[in-house]
Design an enzyme around this catalytic site. Structure first.
Site, PDB file in Angstrom:
ATOM      1  N   ASP A 191       0.702  -0.926  -0.209  1.00 24.50           N
ATOM      2  CA  ASP A 191      -0.236  -0.237   0.519  1.00 24.50           C
ATOM      3  C   ASP A 191       0.523   1.347  -0.611  1.00 24.50           C
ATOM      4  O   ASP A 191       1.785   1.043   0.591  1.00 24.50           O
ATOM      5  CB  ASP A 191      -1.070  -0.149   0.920  1.00 24.50           C
ATOM      6  CG  ASP A 191      -1.969   1.101   1.466  1.00 24.50           C
ATOM      7  OD1 ASP A 191      -2.284   1.880   0.109  1.00 24.50           O
ATOM      8  OD2 ASP A 191      -2.884   0.229   1.965  1.00 24.50           O
TER       9      ASP A 191
HETATM   10  C1  NOJ Z   1      -3.521   3.605  -0.208  1.00 23.18           C
HETATM   11  C2  NOJ Z   1      -4.856   3.627  -0.024  1.00 23.18           C
HETATM   12  O1  NOJ Z   1      -5.077   2.265   1.625  1.00 23.18           O
HETATM   13  C3  NOJ Z   1      -5.411   2.191  -1.571  1.00 23.18           C
HETATM   14  O2  NOJ Z   1      -6.322   1.261  -0.769  1.00 23.18           O
HETATM   15  C4  NOJ Z   1      -5.036   2.626  -1.849  1.00 23.18           C
HETATM   16  O3  NOJ Z   1      -5.620   1.367  -3.127  1.00 23.18           O
HETATM   17  C5  NOJ Z   1      -4.160   3.270  -2.311  1.00 23.18           C
HETATM   18  N1  NOJ Z   1      -3.671   3.953  -1.045  1.00 23.18           N
HETATM   19  C6  NOJ Z   1      -3.083   3.954  -4.018  1.00 23.18           C
HETATM   20  O4  NOJ Z   1      -4.179   4.847  -4.037  1.00 23.18           O
END
Ligand code: NOJ
Length: 785
Positions: free
Chosen positions: A295
Site C-alpha cells: 500500500d
Molecule cells: C491507500 C489506500 O489504502 C489503498 O486502498 C489505495 O489503493 C492506495 N492508497 C492507492 O491509492
C-alpha cells in the site's frame, strides 16, 4: 464447498432476469453466465512462463529493481519510464499514459510496458453504489456488474489494473473504510469478492475491456483497534482464518492476480512485512502466482520514526531501522512491488551485496510482475486510444447508467415502514427537506473515481430524481448546510467536531428548521434526506460518534411534529446509531451513497417503481458504546440477558439486541419462509446435506426476499459463533407466488479453522436456521458422523 442457493422455479421480472446471474467461484449452484465465468486461475501458461524466463534472463539487476517499483502520478518522469519502471498508479491523463508507455516500450532497453493502475472502487466514471451498499443487495450480480462496467471504463482510459475489490471484513462502524467492503460477514464477503473479481477480469484479463484485480488490504485491516484507520490489529489464528481470510481466498480462487498488502500490523507484524500471511499462506498454501504490491508508503512506514532514526517521511511500525532495511523486510516477507517509496530501487544493489535480500527472491518478485503483464496482454497492446479515452461519449453509456440505477435500487434497505407510508403517491405533492437533497458528493460517495469530472455522465440528485418521478409538485428546502471536503490542501486537519461537517448552520438556500416545518405543512408527503457527508467515510475518516451529525435529529423532530407522514432517506457509508431517529419518522430507507443514478434510484423506490429488497450487510448498533456489535459473535459463558445481573450485558440498556440486525430489511410486500427441510439428518464428514425452504409472497405486489441460511455448531473444540451465514438467495416473486430455495452444506460449511491454522471437521450436531435475517428462528439440525 460453501454455496449460495438456487431456486428450483424460474421466476423474476424481466428486468431482474436481465441481470440476475448470481453465483461465484465458491458457489456450486450457479447460473449459466457464471459457468461461463468459471474460476480463471489456471496453471501458468507454458508460453507465458517461457516468455517470463527469457525476459528475466536478459535483465540486469538494476532493471529488476526498476520492475519492482510502483510510482504515483506525481512522481513518475520520462526518466523512470526509460529506466524501465514497473508500474504507475493514479495517472488518468490518457495522453500522459500513452507518452510514458511509448517511452517505456520504445526507449527502455528491454521494451517492457508499464502497468497503469487506479482505484476504481465502485465505478470509474459511471459510479455504482458504494460497496457496502452493493453488498446490501445480497446479489453478487450487482458486484459483478459494477466491477465489469468499472473495468471497461478504466481500460478505455488506458489503465490495466484496479485496486479493487476491497474485501476487508469489518466489525467496526467507526472505521471510515467499512464503506469500501461488503460488511461484517466472511461468507457474504467471499461471494462479493469472487463476483467482483470475475466482473473485473472476466475469464481472461487481456481482453480489451478487462483489467487485473488487486484484492486488498491483506490482511486484518478491517479490524483496527478503536476503529481508527491504520491502527493495530491483534487477533487469534482462528479468527484470522475463519473471519478475515475467506474473502481473500475466494478472490484468489476466482482468479485475482494481484494483491495489496495492508498498512496495519497484525499480531505485531505489519501487513507488508508479514512472511506468514504473504508467503506462507497466500503464495504457498493458496498457490497464488501473481504479485503483491505494498500500500501507499507502507514500506517506508515499516521504519522507526525519529528520534530513533533521524529521517524524513512516513515511518512508525519500527520493525526496520531505516529505509533500505524496510525495503529488505518487505521484499523478503513476500511483497513484490514497492508503492511510492523507492528503497529497493535505490538501495537494492547494496542490499544484495550485504546479503539482506536474495537474488532468488528478487527474481521471483520480478517474474510475478512480468507474468501479470504478459497475462494482461500488455506486450501486445501497450497503448491507449487517446481519442476514445478523451471522449465523454466513451463513458456513462445509457446501458451502463441503467445498470447503475438498477444496482442502486437493489442495494437499498427499507428499515421501517409504519402504516405503509411507502411507497409515496406520485399524484400528491412532496416536500423534499434536508441537506442531502441536492448534492453530488453524497450521491457518489467516497472513492468515486472520475465520477464528477468533465468526461463523466451527469449525476442525478435526489431532487432531480423525485421531480422526474412525480406528477405532482416537489419542493426543496435544505434546512441546513453540508460542508464539503473539509480537508485543506496541505492535509492538515483543523480540529473538527461532527457539527463542523453537516447541518451546523442554515442551508445553502438560506433556509432553516422553521422553513422546513413550513414546507412540510404545505405538502401532502415529506421526504427528509439525512445522513453523513461523503467525506465522513472512506480512508482516514474514522468517527468517534455514530449518530447523525449536526442538528439533523432536531430537524427530524420538528418536521415529524407537523404530523405529516415523514419518510427519512439516509445517505451514509457506515452503520449509524439511529437510536435518536428510529421512532420519529413513519419510514426509513437506507440508500447508502447510491452513485451517478442515485436520485433516480431513490425515486424508483420511494414512489414504488422498485420494491426494496436489500438487507443489511452490517449490524446497526444501539449506541456507539456497544461497538463492536456483530451477529456472528462467539457465545459467552454468561450470554446476554437484560433481566439478569451477572451476565454479558450493558447495565444501561434494557435489551441485548442491536437496533437492526445483520440480514434485516423490509419490503412493500410480505413473505413467508418455511422451516428448513433437510435431505438427511446424518452426514459423513465428506458428505453433504441439502437444505430447502419454501418462500411465498403473501402480500399483494411483486417483491424480492433474501432467503438466508445460518448454522451453529453447539458443541465443538472451539467455541463456535452463535450463527454463521452459509447460504442466501434473493428471489423475486409475484403476489401470491412461491418457490423453493435449496442450499447444499458440506464440510467447508460445518468445519472451521482451529488456532493452529488447521481446518477441522468435528463430529456432532449442526443446527440450521432459515429465515429473512440473522435473527432467523426456524430450525432443523443434522449430525456429522
Ligand atoms: C491507500 C489506500 O489504502 C489503498 O486502498 C489505495 O489503493 C492506495 N492508497 C492507492 O491509492
Amino acid at each position: 464447498m460453501a454455496r449460495i442457493g438456487r431456486r428450483t422455479a424460474a421466476i423474476g421480472t424481466a428486468f431482474a432476469l436481465a441481470f440476475a446471474a448470481g453465483g461465484t467461484a465458491i458457489a456450486a449452484n450457479v447460473s449459466s453466465e457464471d459457468q461461463a465465468l468459471a474460476p480463471t486461475r489456471q496453471p501458468a501458461a507454458k508460453t507465458i512462463e517461457q516468455r517470463v524466463n527469457r525476459l528475466l534472463a536478459r535483465m540486469t539487476t538494476q532493471e529488476k529493481l526498476q520492475q519492482v517499483q510502483l510510482l504515483s502520478d506525481g512522481q513518475v518522469t520520462d526518466a523512470d519510464a526509460k529506466a524501465g519502471v514497473g508500474s504507475v498508479f493514479s495517472l488518468v491523463d490518457a495522453e500522459q499514459i500513452n507518452h510514458l508507455q511509448h517511452v517505456a516500450v520504445e526507449q527502455s532497453r528491454l521494451h517492457i510496458p508499464i502497468l497503469f493502475a487506479y482505484d476504481t472502487i465502485h465505478g470509474y466514471r459511471t459510479i455504482f453504489p458504494v460497496p457496502l451498499g452493493a453488498a446490501s443487495s445480497f446479489d453478487p450480480a450487482v458486484g459483478r456488474t459494477d466491477a465489469a462496467v468499472g473495468a471497461k471504463e478504466s481500460a478505455i482510459q488506458g489503465l490495466k489494473q484496479v485496486y479493487s475489490p476491497m474485501v476487508d471484513v469489518s466489525h467496526e462502524p467507526r472505521w471510515g473504510r467499512i464503506v469500501e467492503g461488503a460488511g461484517e460477514d466472511p461468507y457474504l464477503g467471499s461471494v462479493f469478492a469472487a463476483a467482483r473479481v470475475k466482473g473485473t477480469q472476466g475469464t481472461d484479463y487481456s481482453a480489451r475491456n478487462k483489467v487485473v484485480a488487486s484484492v486488498k488490504h491483506y490482511v486484518g485491516y478491517g479490524q483496527p483497534e478503536g476503529g481508527r484507520d491504520y491502527n493495530t490489529t491483534d487477533m487469534s489464528e482462528q479468527r484470522l482464518r475463519n473471519l478475515y481470510l475467506p474473502p481473500f481466498k475466494a478472490a484468489i480462487d476466482a482468479g485475482a492476480d494481484t494483491v495489496m498488502c495492508s498498512f496495519n500490523s497484525l499480531n505485531g507484524v505489519p501487513g507488508c512485512a508479514n512472511k506468514y500471511t504473504e508467503t506462507d499462506i497466500l503464495k504457498k498454501e493458496w498457490g497464488f502466482d501473481g504479485f503483491i504490491e505494498s500500500d501507499y508508503t507502507a514500506v517506508a512506514e515499516l521504519r522507526a520514526c525519529p528520534p530513533v532514526k533521524p529521517d524524513e517521511g512516513p515511518c512508525g511500525h519500527g520493525i526496520a531501522a531505516d529505509g533500505p532495511d524496510a525495503g529488505a523486510a518487505a521484499l523478503m516477507a513476500g511483497t513484490d512491488s514497492e508503492m511510492v517509496s523507492t528503497y529497493l530501487r535505490d538501495y537494492g544493489k547494496e542490499l544484495l551485496s550485504d546479503g539482506k535480500i536474495s537474488i532468488t527472491r528478487l527474481n521471483d518478485a520480478v517474474k510475478r510482475i512480468l507474468r501479470v503483464k504478459f497475462r494482461a496482454g500488455l506486450f501486445e497492446h501497450p497503448y491507449v486510444d487517446v481519442e476514445k479515452a478523451s471522449n465523454a461519449a466513451s463513458y456513462g453509456k445509457p446501458a451502463d447508467l441503467a445498470k447503475a440505477r438498477w444496482a442502486a435500487g437493489r442495494s437499498m434497505v427499507l428499515l421501517k415502514n409504519e402504516g405503509e407510508a411507502l411507497p409515496l403517491d406520485t399524484t400528491k405533492s412532496t416536500a423534499l427537506i434536508g441537506p442531502f437533497g441536492q448534492t453530488v458528493d453524497e450521491m457518489l460517495g467516497p472513492w468515486s473515481g472520475r465520477g464528477s469530472d468533465e468526461l463523466a455522465p451527469k449525476f442525478v440528485t435526489l431532487l432531480d430524481g423525485l421531480k422526474a418521478a412525480s406528477s405532482a409538485p416537489v419542493t426543496y428546502t435544505a434546512a441546513c448546510n453540508l460542508a464539503h471536503n473539509f480537508d485543506p490542501p496541505n492535509n492538515a486537519v483543523p480540529p473538527l467536531t461532527p457539527d463542523d461537517e453537516v447541518c451546523a448552520g442554515p442551508g445553502e438556500d438560506g433556509t432553516s428548521i422553521q422553513d422546513a416545518v413550513n414546507a412540510a405543512n404545505d405538502a401532502d408527503q415529506v421526504v427528509l434526506a439525512l445522513g453523513e457527508s461523503g467525506f465522513m467515510s472512506g480512508e482516514s475518516n474514522a468517527r468517534s460518534q455514530l449518530d447523525l451529525p449536526g442538528y439533523q435529529e432536531d430537524l427530524l423532530k420538528a418536521v415529524a411534529a407537523t404530523g405529516k407522514p415523514v419518510v427519512v432517506v439516509l445517505f451514509n457509508g457506515r452503520p449509524l446509531d439511529l437510536t435518536g431517529v428510529v421512532d420519529k419518522p413513519a419510514a426509513i430507507l437506507e440508500a447508502w451513497f447510491p452513485g451517478t443514478e442515485g436520485g433516480n434510484a431513490v425515486a424508483d423506490v420511494l414512489y414504488g417503481k422498485v420494491n426494496p429488497g436489500g438487507k443489511l450487510p452490517v449490524t446497526f448498533p444501539r449506541g456507539v458504546g456497544t461497538v463492536p456489535t456483530y451477529y456472528n459473535h462467539e457465545p459467552s459463558g454468561r450470554p446476554c440477558d437484560p433481566t439478569f445481573k451477572w451476565n454479558s450485558r450493558y447495565r444501561d440498556l434494557p435489551t441485548c439486541e442491536p437496533l437492526f440486525s445483520f440480514g434485516y430489511g423490509l419490503s412493500y410486500t410480505s413473505f413467508d419462509i418455511s422451516k428448513p427441510a433437510l435431505s438427511k439428518t446424518k452426514v459423513g464428514r465428506n458428505g453433504s446435506v441439502t437444505v430447502s425452504m419454501n418462500v411465498k409472497n403473501t402480500g399483494d405486489r411483486a417483491g424480492d426476499e433474501v432467503v438466508q441460511l445460518y448454522i451453529h455448531d453447539p458443541v465443538a473444540s472451539l467455541s463456535q459463533p452463535v450463527r454463521r451465514l452459509r447460504g442466501f438467495e434473493r428471489v423475486t416473486l409475484d403476489a401470491g407466488e412461491s418457490t423453493k430455495v435449496t442450499f447444499t452444506l458440506d464440510k467447508s460449511d460445518f468445519g472451521f479453522y482451529d488456532n493452529r491454522g488447521k481446518f477441522v471437521v468435528e463430529p456432532g450436531e449442526i443446527q440450521v436456521f432459515g429465515g429473512d435475517s440473522s435473527a432467523a428462528t426456524e430450525t432443523a439440525s443434522f449430525t456429522v458422523k
